[in-house]
Design a protein around this motif. Structure first.
Motif, short mmCIF file in Angstrom:
data_model
loop_
_atom_site.label_atom_id
_atom_site.label_comp_id
_atom_site.label_asym_id
_atom_site.label_seq_id
_atom_site.Cartn_x
_atom_site.Cartn_y
_atom_site.Cartn_z
N PHE A 1 0.83 -1.21 0.00
CA PHE A 1 0.00 0.00 0.00
C PHE A 1 0.87 1.26 0.00
O PHE A 1 0.66 2.18 -0.80
CB PHE A 1 -0.91 -0.04 1.24
CG PHE A 1 -2.02 0.97 1.21
CD1 PHE A 1 -1.95 2.13 1.97
CD2 PHE A 1 -3.16 0.76 0.45
CE1 PHE A 1 -2.97 3.06 1.95
CE2 PHE A 1 -4.20 1.68 0.43
CZ PHE A 1 -4.11 2.84 1.19
N LEU B 1 2.84 1.63 -3.26
CA LEU B 1 1.99 2.10 -4.36
C LEU B 1 1.77 3.62 -4.25
O LEU B 1 1.73 4.33 -5.26
CB LEU B 1 0.65 1.37 -4.35
CG LEU B 1 -0.24 1.67 -5.55
CD1 LEU B 1 0.37 1.11 -6.83
CD2 LEU B 1 -1.64 1.09 -5.36
N VAL C 1 3.91 5.78 -3.00
CA VAL C 1 5.16 6.39 -3.48
C VAL C 1 5.23 6.33 -5.00
O VAL C 1 5.61 7.30 -5.67
CB VAL C 1 6.39 5.68 -2.85
CG1 VAL C 1 7.68 6.15 -3.48
CG2 VAL C 1 6.42 5.92 -1.35
N ALA D 1 10.66 4.22 -10.95
CA ALA D 1 11.09 2.93 -11.49
C ALA D 1 11.30 1.91 -10.37
O ALA D 1 10.85 0.76 -10.46
CB ALA D 1 12.37 3.11 -12.30
N PHE D 2 12.00 2.34 -9.32
CA PHE D 2 12.28 1.43 -8.20
C PHE D 2 11.00 1.00 -7.50
O PHE D 2 10.80 -0.19 -7.22
CB PHE D 2 13.23 2.11 -7.20
CG PHE D 2 13.51 1.27 -5.99
CD1 PHE D 2 12.82 1.48 -4.80
CD2 PHE D 2 14.45 0.26 -6.04
CE1 PHE D 2 13.07 0.69 -3.69
CE2 PHE D 2 14.71 -0.52 -4.93
CZ PHE D 2 14.02 -0.31 -3.76
N GLN E 1 9.06 -1.56 -9.57
CA GLN E 1 9.66 -2.90 -9.53
C GLN E 1 9.41 -3.54 -8.16
O GLN E 1 9.12 -4.74 -8.06
CB GLN E 1 11.17 -2.82 -9.80
CG GLN E 1 11.52 -2.42 -11.21
CD GLN E 1 11.57 -3.61 -12.15
OE1 GLN E 1 11.16 -4.72 -11.82
NE2 GLN E 1 12.07 -3.38 -13.34
N LEU E 2 9.54 -2.74 -7.10
CA LEU E 2 9.29 -3.26 -5.75
C LEU E 2 7.84 -3.69 -5.61
O LEU E 2 7.55 -4.72 -5.00
CB LEU E 2 9.63 -2.17 -4.72
CG LEU E 2 9.47 -2.56 -3.25
CD1 LEU E 2 10.40 -3.70 -2.88
CD2 LEU E 2 9.73 -1.36 -2.34
N MET F 1 5.90 -4.88 -7.95
CA MET F 1 5.72 -6.17 -8.62
C MET F 1 6.28 -7.31 -7.78
O MET F 1 5.68 -8.38 -7.68
CB MET F 1 6.40 -6.16 -10.00
CG MET F 1 5.67 -5.32 -11.02
SD MET F 1 3.91 -5.71 -11.19
CE MET F 1 3.99 -7.28 -12.03
N ALA F 2 7.44 -7.08 -7.15
CA ALA F 2 8.04 -8.12 -6.32
C ALA F 2 7.14 -8.44 -5.12
O ALA F 2 6.86 -9.61 -4.82
CB ALA F 2 9.43 -7.67 -5.84
N LEU G 1 3.90 -10.16 -6.15
CA LEU G 1 4.11 -11.58 -6.48
C LEU G 1 3.99 -12.43 -5.21
O LEU G 1 3.29 -13.46 -5.19
CB LEU G 1 5.48 -11.73 -7.13
CG LEU G 1 5.88 -13.11 -7.62
CD1 LEU G 1 4.99 -13.55 -8.76
CD2 LEU G 1 7.34 -13.11 -8.10
N VAL G 2 4.66 -12.00 -4.15
CA VAL G 2 4.58 -12.73 -2.88
C VAL G 2 3.15 -12.69 -2.34
O VAL G 2 2.64 -13.69 -1.83
CB VAL G 2 5.58 -12.15 -1.85
CG1 VAL G 2 5.52 -12.91 -0.54
CG2 VAL G 2 7.00 -12.16 -2.40
N VAL H 1 1.02 -15.26 -4.14
CA VAL H 1 1.34 -16.63 -3.73
C VAL H 1 0.76 -16.91 -2.33
O VAL H 1 0.24 -18.00 -2.07
CB VAL H 1 2.87 -16.85 -3.76
CG1 VAL H 1 3.27 -18.15 -3.08
CG2 VAL H 1 3.37 -16.83 -5.19
N LEU I 1 13.13 -8.74 -7.86
CA LEU I 1 12.27 -9.82 -8.33
C LEU I 1 12.81 -11.21 -8.00
O LEU I 1 12.04 -12.11 -7.67
CB LEU I 1 12.01 -9.68 -9.83
CG LEU I 1 11.08 -8.51 -10.19
CD1 LEU I 1 10.97 -8.34 -11.69
CD2 LEU I 1 9.70 -8.70 -9.59
N CYS J 1 8.56 -16.76 -2.74
CA CYS J 1 7.39 -17.52 -3.20
C CYS J 1 7.68 -19.01 -3.18
O CYS J 1 6.85 -19.81 -2.73
CB CYS J 1 7.01 -17.09 -4.62
SG CYS J 1 6.44 -15.40 -4.70
#
Lengths: 142, 119
Positions: free
Chosen positions: A78, A81, A83, A114-115, A118-119, A121-122, A125-126, A129, B102, B109
């Motif tokens: 949160f 996002l 930032v 950019a950072f 990417q953060l 998305m990382a 992803l967790v 899952v 990533l 994960c």
């Protein structure tokens, strides 16, 4: 989790992936879609308010590490996002000029954007899952 | 609906906090201002072509108009790092971000899935 919220989440995930490729979508579309995406994430979080409250209760009051980790991860997503949104707004070439505005500090905000993207998305992803079993349960019920 | 507004307010507060933190820490950062005829191009800071070409159509140095390099303040009609500016400034740094963000996320994960399967 209902099928409707599951479909909303899948569309949200697809939107997030599309936002990672602004060269393909065009920067104008990327910026406006980014604003819509931020609103959609707020709706997603508001819809999961009870689950979030349960995660907090189980994680910190009952001291269950896995639940606490999930809660902290969600909070980090949160904030990240936020930032990403503010940095994107500060370097925007479509949204701000539409209102006759521009902002300085491009060479600070561009790498921050950019950072943080990417953060996001990382961390997302967790997050996916971690919540995969609930999503699988919704699909299995059908 | 009330919850959506509450979380929207929280999100806006997080946005404002990050903006003010940057504003306090850095002189170059400032609030959005109105675009005027005298406004400097926010990318090359001092480009004097007199026209805003937008991010999709940034003109190459023409040997006539002077631009100020945002990295070291050098002002010249030639830009010695033009390829980096025109190709890379809008993109994430690519490989290093992939490795440091990533890949650890993917490992996390895999660890989560393995712990679940072992139960």
């Amino acid at each position: 989790m209902s099928m409707r919220s599951f479909v909303f989440d899948v569309v949200l995930a697809a939107g997030a992936i599309a936002l990672m490729f602004p060269d393909s979508t065009g920067y104008g579309v990327h910026e406006w879609a980014g604003l819509v995406f931020a609103v959609a994430v707020i709706v997603h979080v508001a819809a999961r308010h009870e689950e979030g409250a349960r995660l907090f209760q189980n994680g910190f009051r009952k001291r269950r590490a896995g639940k606490a980790f999930s809660f902290v991860l969600n909070a980090a997503i949160f904030v990240d996002l936020a930032v990403c949104a503010v940095s994107g707004l500060m370097v925007s070439g479509a949204v701000l000029p539409t209102f006759g505005l521009y902002a300085g500090g491009f060479f600070f905000w561009a790498p921050v954007h950019a950072f943080s993207a990417q953060l996001f998305m990382a961390l997302a992803l967790v997050h996916v899952v971690l919540f995969a079993p609930k999503m699988k349960a919704v699909v299995s019920k059908r | 609906m009330r919850r959506i507004f509450a979380y929207a307010a929280l999100f806006a507060a997080a946005c404002l906090l990050s903006f003010f933190a940057a504003d306090v820490a850095l002189d170059a950062v400032g609030a959005p201002a109105g675009i005027t005829a005298e406004s400097e191009c926010p990318v090359v800071q001092g480009c004097a072509t007199g026209q805003c070409h937008g991010f999709d159509n940034v003109p190459a140095p023409d040997g006539i108009h002077e631009m100020k390099c945002p990295e070291d303040g050098c002002a010249s009609v030639d830009c010695h790092a033009w390829s980096a500016l025109s190709d890379g400034y809008r993109r994430a740094s690519g490989v290093s971000l992939m490795v440091w963000l990533l890949v650890p996320a993917m490992f996390a994960c895999i660890a989560i899935v393995m712990v679940r399967k072992s139960r």
